[in-house]
Structures are given as C-alpha cells and as structure tokens.
Design a protein around this motif. Structure first.
Motif: not given
Length: 135
Positions: A54-74
């Motif tokens: 992602a373009a900046d750190l905040t966008a990267s962290l936001d994307a990572m958080l979304r992935i963790l919660l959406k795809d790896f929640r269980q």
C-alpha cells in the motif's frame, strides 16, 4: 564368564522398553497440527505481504487489519482491531476501528501513560483481550 553374559543379557531384556501404541498414535496428530500451522502461516504471510504494498504506512496497516479480521478471524481468534496515531509525545488518537463492539466515536485520545500503551512502546505490537490486566 558365560554366567556374567547371561546375567547382563537378562537384565537388558528386563529393562528394554516396550513400544507403546500411544506414543505412535500421537505422532500423526502432531504432524497434522504442524501441517495445519504451516499452511496457516503461509496463507497469512502471503495475505499480509500483499497489504505491505500500500502507498503509505497507515494504508498498509489498515489493509493488514482488514485481512486479519476478514480472512483469519476464526484461526487467530481476533474479534476487533484498532489503529492509533501518536500525537506529539503526549497521547495516541484512535483513527480506525474494525470488527465487533465499535467505540462511541473515533478520535478519542489515550494518554501515553496508559499501561497498554507502555506495553506497546516496549514490544512494538500488542494483542490483548478485555480480560487482560491493563486493558
């Protein structure tokens, strides 16, 4: 001398451990768990590596958080995540919230003296449950 050899052989026979089926039956389960963990970490690494672009750190962290919660929640047991921004050296401000039980509002400040913030500063990352001391 022959008697001594007979005695040693007899002792060795009595202390030879019997192979147990319990020890063998644990091996496939342990190997299967190990395989599952390796598979999870490979998927997690691939998913998070894509978010690093992602373009900046905040966008990267936001994307990572979304992935963790959406795809790896269980698999990981995550229910929510927060992103804070450090403002001067006085406090952190909540900028993003994803998952269950959202806060009343974004933008509230957490003092730098808060126990969880101190742990974050020491470790670089913090994962906590509501029941953890200092939450």
């Amino acid at each position: 001398m022959a008697e001594l050899c007979d005695t040693i052989e007899a002792i060795m026979e009595t202390i030879t451990p019997e192979p147990t089926t319990d020890a063998r039956s644990d091996r496939p389960a342990a190997a299967e768990r190990s395989s599952v963990y390796r598979s999870l970490w490979r998927k997690l690494d691939a998913a998070l590596s894509a978010a690093e672009d992602a373009a900046d750190l905040t966008a990267s962290l936001d994307a990572m958080l979304r992935i963790l919660l959406k795809d790896f929640r269980q698999e990981l047991g995550f229910v929510a995540g927060r992103l804070y921004e450090r403002v001067e050296d006085e406090h952190y401000v909540l900028r993003r919230w994803l998952g269950d039980n959202p806060p009343d509002k974004l933008g509230y400040a957490v003092p730098i003296t808060y126990a969880a913030v101190q742990q974050l500063l020491e470790r670089g990352i913090i994962i906590m449950k509501e029941s953890d001391p200092g939450f």
